[in-house]
Scaffold this motif. Structure first.
Motif, mmCIF file in Angstrom:
data_model
loop_
_atom_site.group_PDB
_atom_site.id
_atom_site.type_symbol
_atom_site.label_atom_id
_atom_site.label_comp_id
_atom_site.label_asym_id
_atom_site.label_seq_id
_atom_site.Cartn_x
_atom_site.Cartn_y
_atom_site.Cartn_z
ATOM 1 N N ARG A 449 0.848 -1.194 0.000
ATOM 2 C CA ARG A 449 0.000 0.000 0.000
ATOM 3 C C ARG A 449 0.886 1.248 0.000
ATOM 4 N N PRO A 450 1.567 1.521 -1.103
ATOM 5 C CA PRO A 450 2.515 2.648 -1.117
ATOM 6 C C PRO A 450 1.853 3.998 -0.890
ATOM 7 N N ASP A 451 0.587 4.125 -1.243
ATOM 8 C CA ASP A 451 -0.096 5.402 -1.057
ATOM 9 C C ASP A 451 -0.806 5.498 0.283
ATOM 10 N N LYS A 452 -0.734 4.444 1.094
ATOM 11 C CA LYS A 452 -1.423 4.421 2.388
ATOM 12 C C LYS A 452 -0.462 4.260 3.569
ATOM 13 N N ASP A 453 0.540 3.414 3.396
ATOM 14 C CA ASP A 453 1.396 3.030 4.526
ATOM 15 C C ASP A 453 2.765 3.701 4.516
ATOM 16 N N THR A 454 2.989 4.650 3.621
ATOM 17 C CA THR A 454 4.246 5.404 3.649
ATOM 18 C C THR A 454 4.077 6.641 4.528
ATOM 19 N N HIS A 455 5.187 7.111 5.047
ATOM 20 C CA HIS A 455 5.227 8.334 5.866
ATOM 21 C C HIS A 455 4.423 8.222 7.155
ATOM 22 N N VAL A 456 4.133 7.016 7.614
ATOM 23 C CA VAL A 456 3.393 6.844 8.862
ATOM 24 C C VAL A 456 4.329 7.129 10.037
ATOM 25 N N GLN A 457 3.887 7.985 10.926
ATOM 26 C CA GLN A 457 4.702 8.371 12.074
ATOM 27 C C GLN A 457 3.948 8.153 13.376
ATOM 28 N N PHE A 458 4.693 7.760 14.408
ATOM 29 C CA PHE A 458 4.158 7.643 15.762
ATOM 30 C C PHE A 458 5.016 8.488 16.693
ATOM 31 N N GLY A 459 4.387 9.020 17.724
ATOM 32 C CA GLY A 459 5.112 9.705 18.779
ATOM 33 C C GLY A 459 4.613 9.207 20.120
ATOM 34 N N GLY A 460 5.476 9.187 21.118
ATOM 35 C CA GLY A 460 5.071 8.697 22.425
ATOM 36 C C GLY A 460 5.810 9.392 23.547
ATOM 37 N N GLY A 461 5.122 9.560 24.665
ATOM 38 C CA GLY A 461 5.738 10.149 25.846
ATOM 39 C C GLY A 461 5.092 9.600 27.098
ATOM 40 N N SER A 462 5.894 9.325 28.124
ATOM 41 C CA SER A 462 5.416 8.704 29.357
ATOM 42 C C SER A 462 5.958 9.485 30.549
ATOM 43 N N VAL A 463 5.052 9.940 31.445
ATOM 44 C CA VAL A 463 5.408 10.842 32.542
ATOM 45 C C VAL A 463 4.937 10.271 33.874
ATOM 46 N N ASP A 464 5.775 10.437 34.902
ATOM 47 C CA ASP A 464 5.430 10.029 36.260
ATOM 48 C C ASP A 464 4.594 11.125 36.909
ATOM 49 N N PRO A 465 3.311 10.862 37.252
ATOM 50 C CA PRO A 465 2.464 11.904 37.844
ATOM 51 C C PRO A 465 2.973 12.424 39.182
ATOM 52 N N GLU A 466 3.700 11.613 39.913
ATOM 53 C CA GLU A 466 4.146 12.009 41.252
ATOM 54 C C GLU A 466 5.262 13.038 41.213
ATOM 55 N N THR A 467 6.091 13.002 40.160
ATOM 56 C CA THR A 467 7.244 13.901 40.096
ATOM 57 C C THR A 467 7.288 14.759 38.836
#
Length: 913
Positions: A449-467
């Motif tokens: 699926r060259p027109d669907k599955d190219t340039h797919v990006q993910f970002g993620g971040g995980s934070v400790d609520p206590e600090t």
């Protein structure tokens, strides 16, 4: 004695005898008239006749023996030593008995002067002091000049590594201080580069002595006018400054640099100075020296650079962090952006080329060849900074540079020698990377699926609520291939994950009362309960708090759509969040005030920067802003911490030469009352248990979260938390070629084989897989119980019950039930979903087997009253939230009221009446 035996008076001119007699009188041997003139009486003895020696003689006599006033045996007053008269013994001590003062080497206080004049230094003393001080300075200057050493390029090129540490104090990587510098000779430096630098930095370089007072004056005048010119410092001064690895701004350092500059200007030829300057200067991206810069920005040797490229590299010498077109957010997140840096670099590049023409260093015909800005190559990462390491280092570096109190600059940091201790958990970083990689490996097929599955990006971040500590991020596939850190702001709008801030604002500030708001302002507000009823119809007319229909600048009415054009009628705010209906929360935002919604979002931890959308339009409440995943995780962590907000951070401590130069201190702020925050958590917990967020369930643990999808399927989010960890995941498609202008987000219809990407699809699944591993060995903790809050209010046109009459009814049989109006019953909650679904079977995991979230609000219209009772044609039971018996059905869902939304909607067919 007879008159004729008297001595003949001396001539008035005096002479030596007169002087001698005056001296005798001043010594007290003979009385004299009180004013040193001849007595008025001619009849006394001849010994009382005072000779007349003239004013000069009297003045000289007074100077030799000026004394106090003595006595007079005639009762008169006379000058002289005097102890002979009645007052002699006392008054003669004043002046008459003093001897002439001895001469001193420094006559201060001044002898022979009285009052103020005694303390005013003479011109001789002042002149002597000035000459002596200048002589001393010249001596010290000569000594300093002799002692300072000229800078050595090779010595200046030596630098140390920076060492980054994981949260457990084990070493992550040693980088950032290796010397990316190759010293080249003067003959290898293009003439065009030399000309560009001289025209931009120091026009008088060829003939100045290292310091150019006129250049400094020009720079100050031009700066006052707001113009642009070369700096006040000469190339020689900058060469000396850049050769000194210490950049501290102290008087002693400035004083020493002055003498080094003078020495270099006198003893070194211009070729040596120019080569030294270009070899030690910092050009950004870790490149020190022209040769390293040429390879870093253009992949060329310095000798092969053209005049246009040279002009750009000369631009970087003004401050690489603000002129690198790739943007350097770690220097200044607001100003050192890609757009602003490119604009600054382009303007200065043009200016330098034009200055070269003005200075006669370039012909106009040559200048005319370079009309297009020489865009450099995108930044490249060191091999050891591959994978997630490069993103972690960039994040820690950016945080430290923007928060350190020692004002360490990017250039200073690039010279190495720092120990940087981070908050990153090695295991969690690996677990998050693994969860994202699984999606890529199992679901993305760019070849198929060259027109669907190219340039797919993910970002993620995980934070400790206590600090507030950032435990993990996902910045992209590989920092050496994908240069933009996806954990930073990317421009991807957050969609419905913004709705919790609207609910928090409604509970914190309250809904405005149109009847009293004009007179009493914000005091006329009623705090909103999550049980409040709002209309969830598709294409709902959005109104201002006073009831007027909201129109845009063109006078067009705002008709709020729900995803999938789904209508749900009157439902509670709790249910609206559960099914991610847009219209209730857009109207709620208008009732509370979008300014209050923005205030709540900022209190939770978002920033009022370029990533915060326009809050003056209704759509602000459904997530047109584009904060980073770290900011979203940190904002949701505020809810997890019962309203206590802690700023996300990535560096705990920094050391230099064993000394701690930075130490993080956690600052806790009260963002919301704990009752408000805990109610938001309770509503978001319901989203995961019964709504669009069911794919994020963690069996045996409390989880709260929210899905988000934007118009045209341009981005999808899931943000959720347990009491111990808050995590945000984003997904979008964006052309990864950073040389392309006007990069746009691409629609994700069909991506990964899915008809449409929702927050409940890949983002929620990544969140689930990561959090299941991250929380595996953590203690099970429950969320605080939510206490009741606010009033049950009605909005968006939802039907509200009429008030009961306030009068006392007469004694008669009570009215029948039909006589008393009752409120319309809210939609009942749906049953819990089955937990037997497959890993990627998102529709199966939702209540009633409907859509993953109906595209945040999936499914179709719930039907019209009296429609044919529907049957389930979708996945799961014919449930969802059913209308009352006899009122169910759907007029267009396959003709049977199943409302399956192309097979993915929430089933709304009602049971047979």
């Amino acid at each position: 004695m007879s008159e004729h035996r008297r001595k003949t008076p001396q001539p008035q001119g005096g002479g030596r005898a007169a002087t001698r007699r005056a001296t005798q009188q001043s010594s007290g041997r003979r009385a004299a008239p009180s004013h040193g003139v001849t007595s008025e009486s001619p009849s006394g003895s001849h010994g009382e006749d005072a000779p007349y020696g003239g004013r000069a003689a009297a003045r000289r006599a007074a100077q030799r023996g000026s004394g106090g006033r003595g006595g007079s045996d005639g009762g008169g007053r006379r000058r002289g030593g005097g102890g002979d008269g009645p007052e002699g013994p006392d008054r003669g001590r004043g002046r008459g008995n003093q001897r002439p003062a001895k001469k001193r080497f420094i006559d201060y206080p001044r002898a022979g002067k009285y009052g103020v004049r005694r303390w005013v230094p003479s011109w001789r003393l002042v002149s002597s002091l000035c000459i002596g001080f200048l002589g001393l300075l010249m001596g010290l200057a000569g000594l300093a000049y002799a002692m300072v050493a000229k800078p050595e390029v090779k010595a200046a090129a030596k630098a140390e590594n920076n060492v980054y540490y994981w949260a457990d104090n084990t070493q992550m990587v040693a980088t950032g201080g290796e010397v990316n510098r190759q010293v080249i000779g003067y003959e290898q430096i293009p003439e065009a580069m030399r000309n560009a630098v001289i025209s931009a930095e120091n026009k008088s370089f060829d003939h100045d002595k290292g310091i150019d007072p006129m250049g400094i004056a020009r720079a100050l005048v031009n700066m006052a006018k707001g113009g642009q010119t070369q700096g006040g410092s000469t190339i020689t001064q900058q060469y000396v400054k850049n050769s000194r690895l210490s950049q501290e701004q102290t008087l002693s350092r400035k004083f020493e640099e002055l003498f080094i500059t003078l020495k270099v200007g006198k003893e070194e030829d211009k070729k040596t100075v120019m080569a030294g300057y270009l070899n030690v200067s910092y050009y950004g991206r870790g490149a020190s020296g022209l040769q390293a810069a040429a390879r870093t920005y253009y992949g060329e040797d310095a000798k092969n650079l053209n005049p246009s490229q040279c002009a750009f590299l000369a631009t970087l010498l003004k401050g690489a962090g603000y002129y690198d077109p790739a943007g350097v957010p770690e220097v200044d997140p607001k100003e050192a952006t890609r757009e602003k840096n490119l604009d600054r670099a382009t303007k200065r590049w043009k200016w330098i080329l034009n200055e070269e023409v003005k200075d006669g260093r370039m012909k106009q015909s040559e200048r005319d060849k370079y009309q297009d800005f020489p865009m450099p190559d995108p930044p490249k990462k060191d091999a050891q900074l591959g994978g997630q390491t490069g993103y972690l280092v960039d994040l820690a570096k950016s945080y430290f540079l923007n928060n350190n109190t020692h004002h360490v600059t990017a250039e200073m940091l690039s010279q190495g020698g720092y120990e940087i201790h981070t908050t990153f958990d090695r295991e969690k970083v690996g677990q998050l990377n693994k969860a994202v990689k699984r999606v890529y490996d199992e679901k993305m097929d760019p070849k198929k699926r060259p027109d669907k599955d190219t340039h797919v990006q993910f970002g993620g971040g995980s934070v400790d609520p206590e600090t507030g500590a950032i435990k993990a991020i996902y910045g992209g596939k590989d920092a050496t291939q994908h240069y933009t850190n996806n954990a930073d702001p990317t421009g991807a709008a957050v969609g419905s994950t913004f709705k919790p801030f609207v609910l928090a604002a409604a509970m914190e500030y309250g809904k405005r009362d149109p009847a009293g708001i004009a007179d009493q302002g914000d005091s006329q507000r009623k705090k909103v309960s999550p049980k409040s009823i709002y209309n969830a119809d598709n294409k709902l007319k959005i109104k201002k708090y006073n009831g007027d229909i909201w129109t845009d600048e063109n006078g067009k009415e705002w008709l709020q759509t729900n995803d999938g054009n789904e209508s749900r009628g009157d439902i509670t705010l709790r249910e609206a969040m559960q099914w991610s209906a847009n219209s209730p929360y857009v109207q709620l935002g208008m009732d509370v005030g979008t300014d209050k919604v923005k205030k709540a979002a900022m209190a939770a931890g978002l920033k009022d920067d370029r990533n915060m959308a326009d809050s003056n339009v209704p759509s602000f409440s459904i997530g047109t802003s584009s904060p980073s995943v770290i900011r979203m995780a940190g904002a949701y962590a505020t809810f997890a911490a019962s309203g206590q907000q802690r700023e996300p951070f990535s560096v705990t401590q920094v050391k230099k030469l064993g000394n701690v130069i930075y130490q993080h201190e956690t600052v806790t702020k009260r963002a919301f009352d704990n009752v408000v925050a805990d109610n938001v958590t309770d509503v978001l917990k319901n989203v995961v248990e019964k709504g669009t967020g069911t794919p994020a369930k963690l069996p045996g643990r409390d989880v709260a979260g929210k899905t988000g999808t934007t118009d045209d399927n341009l981005s999808a989010w899931f943000v959720g938390y347990t009491p111990q960890l808050s995590t945000a995941i984003s997904m979008y498609r964006l052309d990864d070629n950073e040389k392309h202008k006007n990069r746009k987000f691409e629609k994700m219809y069909g991506t990964g084989g899915e008809e449409k990407i929702h927050g409940a699809s890949f983002p929620a699944q990544i969140w689930h897989d990561y959090m299941a591993e991250a929380m595996k060995n953590e203690k099970v903790v429950a969320f605080p119980k939510a206490e009741p809050i606010g009033e049950t209010l009605y909005g968006g046109g939802a039907s509200s019950p009429e008030p009961t009459p306030s009068y006392t009814p007469p004694p008669s049989p009570p009215p029948s039930p039909s006589d008393t109006p009752t409120p319309s019953a809210p939609t009942s909650p749906s049953p819990d979903p089955s937990e037997t679904c497959g890993t990627w079977d998102w529709p199966c995991q939702n209540d009633g087997g409907g859509t993953s979230e109906g595209g945040d609000n999936g499914g179709t219209d719930s039907g019209t009253t009296g429609g044919t009772p529907g049957t389930s044609a979708g996945n799961g039971d014919p449930g969802g939230s059913s209308p009352p018996p006899g009122d169910g059905g759907n007029g267009n869902g396959n003709g049977n009221g199943n409302g399956n939304g192309n097979g993915n909607g929430n089933i709304f067919g009602g049971p047979a009446g």
